[in-house]
Scaffold this motif. Structure first.
Motif, PDB file in Angstrom:
ATOM      1  N   ALA A  61       5.141   5.650   0.259  1.00  0.00           N
ATOM      2  CA  ALA A  61       3.741   5.242   0.278  1.00  0.00           C
ATOM      3  C   ALA A  61       3.249   5.036  -1.147  1.00  0.00           C
ATOM      4  O   ALA A  61       3.640   5.756  -2.055  1.00  0.00           O
ATOM      5  CB  ALA A  61       2.902   6.305   0.966  1.00  0.00           C
ATOM      6  N   SER A  62       2.413   4.028  -1.333  1.00  0.00           N
ATOM      7  CA  SER A  62       1.709   3.895  -2.614  1.00  0.00           C
ATOM      8  C   SER A  62       0.450   3.083  -2.356  1.00  0.00           C
ATOM      9  O   SER A  62       0.425   2.242  -1.469  1.00  0.00           O
ATOM     10  CB  SER A  62       2.596   3.243  -3.669  1.00  0.00           C
ATOM     11  N   GLY A  63      -0.578   3.381  -3.139  1.00  0.00           N
ATOM     12  CA  GLY A  63      -1.844   2.695  -2.950  1.00  0.00           C
ATOM     13  C   GLY A  63      -2.986   3.656  -3.199  1.00  0.00           C
ATOM     14  O   GLY A  63      -2.761   4.807  -3.597  1.00  0.00           O
TER      15      GLY A  63
ATOM     16  N   THR B  37      -5.188   5.204  -1.162  1.00  0.00           N
ATOM     17  CA  THR B  37      -5.264   6.409  -0.337  1.00  0.00           C
ATOM     18  C   THR B  37      -4.199   7.407  -0.768  1.00  0.00           C
ATOM     19  O   THR B  37      -4.481   8.601  -0.923  1.00  0.00           O
ATOM     20  CB  THR B  37      -5.070   6.054   1.151  1.00  0.00           C
ATOM     21  N   THR B  38      -2.991   6.913  -0.979  1.00  0.00           N
ATOM     22  CA  THR B  38      -1.894   7.794  -1.377  1.00  0.00           C
ATOM     23  C   THR B  38      -2.201   8.483  -2.702  1.00  0.00           C
ATOM     24  O   THR B  38      -2.038   9.704  -2.831  1.00  0.00           O
ATOM     25  CB  THR B  38      -0.598   6.977  -1.519  1.00  0.00           C
TER      26      THR B  38
ATOM     27  N   LYS C  96     -10.227   3.636   4.636  1.00  0.00           N
ATOM     28  CA  LYS C  96      -9.350   4.413   3.755  1.00  0.00           C
ATOM     29  C   LYS C  96      -9.917   5.800   3.478  1.00  0.00           C
ATOM     30  O   LYS C  96      -9.162   6.754   3.293  1.00  0.00           O
ATOM     31  CB  LYS C  96      -9.108   3.646   2.447  1.00  0.00           C
TER      32      LYS C  96
ATOM     33  N   LEU D 269      -1.447   6.982   6.759  1.00  0.00           N
ATOM     34  CA  LEU D 269      -0.894   6.084   5.733  1.00  0.00           C
ATOM     35  C   LEU D 269      -0.408   4.768   6.336  1.00  0.00           C
ATOM     36  O   LEU D 269      -0.531   3.703   5.734  1.00  0.00           O
ATOM     37  CB  LEU D 269       0.244   6.783   4.982  1.00  0.00           C
TER      38      LEU D 269
ATOM     39  N   GLU E  63      -0.223   1.459   3.598  1.00  0.00           N
ATOM     40  CA  GLU E  63       0.222   1.825   2.254  1.00  0.00           C
ATOM     41  C   GLU E  63       1.690   2.244   2.215  1.00  0.00           C
ATOM     42  O   GLU E  63       2.151   2.825   1.252  1.00  0.00           O
ATOM     43  CB  GLU E  63      -0.678   2.940   1.692  1.00  0.00           C
TER      44      GLU E  63
ATOM     45  N   SER F 164       1.418   0.309  -9.885  1.00  0.00           N
ATOM     46  CA  SER F 164       1.048   1.717  -9.865  1.00  0.00           C
ATOM     47  C   SER F 164       1.270   2.301 -11.259  1.00  0.00           C
ATOM     48  O   SER F 164       2.254   1.971 -11.915  1.00  0.00           O
ATOM     49  CB  SER F 164       1.931   2.442  -8.845  1.00  0.00           C
TER      50      SER F 164
ATOM     51  N   SER G  96      -2.784  -3.047  -3.794  1.00  0.00           N
ATOM     52  CA  SER G  96      -4.170  -2.648  -4.057  1.00  0.00           C
ATOM     53  C   SER G  96      -5.121  -3.817  -4.219  1.00  0.00           C
ATOM     54  O   SER G  96      -6.237  -3.647  -4.691  1.00  0.00           O
ATOM     55  CB  SER G  96      -4.245  -1.779  -5.316  1.00  0.00           C
TER      56      SER G  96
END
Lengths: 400, 375
Positions: free
Chosen positions: A150-152, A154-155, A332, A388, A393, B24, B33
């Motif tokens: 997961a990335s973004g 929320t994460t 989110k 997630l 994400e 990131s 994003s």
């Protein structure tokens, strides 16, 4: 005549054998969960419960105490990694993230305390449960986010808020234990002990950070030998922290955050300290089940469930109230609140530690915490995972 | 569907679009994003526009209609400042570069918009592979026929523009050996390449009608040509450049294109011929692969020289026009870098071969773009 060359009958394979079988079973339950789209940690937690006194009774509380170092080390590894995800520059640039953390923590603490107080558990127990409820399981969050890659937004916030609420939870409980010292041994101890724990942890964190940055100049943590060096560093840290009677959770977390602050380069190693970390997580969950007995679970079930609900309201409320100004949309923000649900091994150990010092108080505290961790250790990872996936994400599995 | 009329636009007016990477700050991999950044940017008062792109880890920014280098540079600079501010709030990095050095294309997500889902369904994995980042420059044309003259004339300068902007040596974690590997992703699309050789708008409309009757295309958007006319704006759009690592370089490249356009429109120095395109793909490949050191074959004389030599010669031809347009200073700096063989691809390679890991390289790219460094 030569007895030593032939096996004895019945076979006596020693203590290692059942542990190995238990480990395989735990891994298999995790794998089976994965096939059904469940997070593997939920499976590990379930296996731990089944292997523990609740069903099969292969492990009991003595095993938990005997293997305590393994669990402490696992949590320290995870918190170190989590600390590195906590970028203090970001918190300075976006104060609303700090506000959402403070809001989520304050609301969770107030609501859980209020709920317990209302049903008459007594102020001491209510405060202790509220302090523990503030934290989110770092092991579960790191495991679920790694599993989904997961990335973004929320994460990032999930991990940052978890790092902060774990630190606050540990500190709050230490302060409360300090107050208990006050009742039992006078105010000097009540004041000095928490101060020692806090300053000691901060100092130890700084030393670990400096050592890590020094080591990084010599070896690349992404290589095998680098990984070994980093693990050895944390092992040494745990040994020293234990000898100093400092909490093993705080210093690694502080160290991680300090490292990211001093050196903004990516600090990457094979995910979750590689497969080594993965094995440790399985062991930790397998052993955590040893703390759960049927008697305590049922004794705490009612109040535990109430606490789970109050805690959920606090986390969701905080995330929903402060998410939008910090740059999240409502969807989110909701996912952030839901993602913060898991509670597990660390909470159990916090309660166990209180019991070691104050057995009578601990006996009232533990059933409630056990009930909470059973529910949130099994369902929490599922909540985080769903949240997630819902906000898209994840980079592994369900991408479109 | 027929082709819309060629709108009128001020000759030599200028617009720049940049596709940017969102990464990131933890691992410097691409991060989904775009939606969040667009939400924060919607509250800010900036010139031009910020829009979503095919996948969730990219955004496109564009200036309004500008007259000259100074206004392009100023608008890009204020877009950069606003984006940087928003990115810091969201804990993400923004950088230039034609490709992300080590992203895994299969992890990309298609931005939630009907056209992007349509393209994704049509092109399959090509759509996700298309997470590449380009600079597009629009030049206003006095009329449709002039636009086609400009389009074919500008085609001779494609190698120049590729070499000057090249910033995509790394793809999927590996050194491709190319200076601009991004264009290889573009070539994979069936309607990429060059526009057909027609010199009047009437002929172009006839071509479009035939293509549209085949059912292959619905609008100009379906063509992924290196340069394409954009009738609704009354411009031609040059699309071969990688997004440079700084907005300064993007503005200077736009100024170079504007100066060439002025030279072509006012002096009308070349007689167009279909045979100009015999060497087109060879020259373009040389520029992508070798940058300034690539071979340039002159379309008329068939003489061979290096692309650097040809770029230097072009600066001499357009110098007076650059002075008229007020961008001779910026072009002077660009020329100096050509002499020294420096471009963004070289900057990236220098660092990675010097021992910097690819995530650290992306971090430096972010510092360079967000910090508003000089080209």
């Amino acid at each position: 005549m030569d007895l030593l060359i032939w096996p004895d009958w019945p076979l006596a394979p020693g203590a290692l054998f059942p542990v190995a079988v238990a480990l395989v079973l735990t891994a298999l339950v995790g794998e089976a969960g994965g096939r059904f789209g469940l997070p593997r940690v939920s499976g590990y937690a379930l296996a731990g419960l089944v292997l523990g006194p609740l069903v099969l009774g292969w492990f009991d509380t003595n095993d938990l105490a005997g293997h305590r170092l393994v669990i402490d080390f696992t949590i320290a590894l995870v918190l170190f990694e989590l600390g590195i995800r906590l970028d203090l520059r970001w918190l300075a640039a976006n104060r609303w993230v700090v506000a959402s953390s403070a809001g989520e923590i304050a609301l969770t603490f107030a609501l859980t305390f209020g709920a317990l107080w209302a049903v008459g558990t007594g102020a001491g127990v209510a405060l202790a449960v509220a302090a523990i409820a503030v934290g989110t399981s770092p092991v579960i969050l790191m495991h679920v986010t790694n599993e989904l890659r997961a990335s973004g937004q929320t994460t990032d916030r999930l991990l940052a808020l978890c790092a902060i609420n774990v630190a606050v939870s540990v500190i709050l409980l230490k302060l409360l234990v300090g107050a208990l010292h006050g009742v039992h041994s006078g105010w000097q101890l009540a004041l000095l002990h928490p101060l020692y724990l806090l300053l000691g942890s901060a100092l130890a964190g700084a030393v670990i950070a400096a050592a890590y940055l020094g080591l990084r100049r010599l070896v690349d943590p992404a290589t095998e030998q680098g990984l070994v060096a980093m693990i050895a560093l944390l092992l040494a840290a745990i040994a020293l922290l234990s000898a100093l009677r400092l909490p093993t959770a705080l210093a690694p977390l502080f160290a991680g955050a300090l490292i990211k602050w001093r050196d903004r380069r990516p600090h990457l190693w094979p995910q979750q300290f590689g497969s080594f970390g993965g094995v440790l997580v399985i062991v930790a969950f397998m052993l955590a089940g040893a703390a759960v007995t049927a008697g305590e679970l049922f004794a705490g079930a009612g109040i535990g469930l109430l606490t789970v609900l109050a805690r959920a309201a606090g986390k969701l409320g905080g995330a929903m109230a402060f998410g939008p100004p910090s740059g999240l949309d409502l969807r989110k923000s909701l996912a952030l609140g839901v993602g913060l649900m898991p509670l597990s091994v660390l909470a159990l150990l916090q309660a166990e530690d209180v019991r070691l010092l104050y057995p009578e108080f601990g006996a009232r505290l533990l059933p409630i915490v056990i009930a909470m961790t059973v529910v949130l250790g099994l369902l929490g990872p599922i909540a985080t995972r769903r949240a997630l996936i819902r906000v898209r994400e994840t980079r592994r599995g369900e991408t479109s | 569907m027929s082709l819309e009329n060629f709108a009128s636009s001020r000759a030599l007016s200028l617009g720049v679009e940049l596709e940017l990477q969102l990464v990131s700050t933890h691992d410097y991999d691409l991060v989904a994003s775009a939606e969040d950044l667009l939400r924060v940017m919607a509250r800010k008062d900036v010139p031009g526009e910020v829009k979503p792109e095919m996948t969730c880890s990219m955004i496109e920014v564009s200036t309004g209609i500008c007259n000259d280098y100074a206004s392009v540079a100023a608008e890009l600079e204020s877009l950069r400042a606003a984006l940087t501010d928003a990115a810091r709030k969201l804990n993400i990095g923004i950088c230039g570069g034609g490709t992300h050095a080590f992203q895994d294309w299969s992890e990309r997500r298609i931005f939630d918009k009907p056209r992007f889902h349509y393209l994704s369904d049509l092109y399959g994995y090509l759509a996700k592979q298309f997470t590449v980042f380009g600079q597009h420059v629009h030049i206003g044309c006095p009329g449709p026929d002039a636009a086609l003259y400009l389009l074919h004339g500008m085609s001779r300068y494609i190698p120049h523009l590729i070499a000057l902007s090249a910033s995509s040596p790394y793809v999927q974690g590996k050194d491709t050996g190319f200076q601009s590997a991004r264009l290889n992703s573009v070539f994979a699309f069936p309607l990429s390449g060059r526009a057909p050789f027609v010199e009047t708008w009437q002929d172009f409309e006839a071509y479009f009608r035939k293509m549209s009757d085949t059912g292959v295309v619905q609008s100009m958007k379906d063509f992924y040509w290196d340069i394409r006319p954009k009738p609704e704006y009354g411009t031609i759009e040059v699309r071969v450049m990688d997004t440079p690592l700084t907005v300064g370089r993007a503005a200077a490249i736009a100024a170079y294109i504007q100066s060439i356009a002025r030279y072509l429109m006012i002096e009308r120095p070349i007689r167009l011929s279909e045979d100009d395109y015999l060497v087109y793909t060879f020259n373009r490949f040389q520029a992508c692969r070798f940058g300034f050191a690539g071979t340039y074959v002159h379309p008329e004389t068939h003489e061979h020289c290096t692309i650097a030599e040809e770029i230097e010669a072009s600066f001499a031809r357009i110098e007076q026009h650059a002075i008229e347009l007020g961008c001779d200073g910026a072009l002077g700096e660009l020329l100096r870098q050509v002499h020294e063989g420096r471009n963004d691809a070289a900057w990236l390679r220098e660092r990675h071969t010097g021992g910097e890991s690819l995530p650290e390289l992306v971090m430096d790219q972010c510092a360079r773009w967000m910090g508003g460094e000089a080209m």
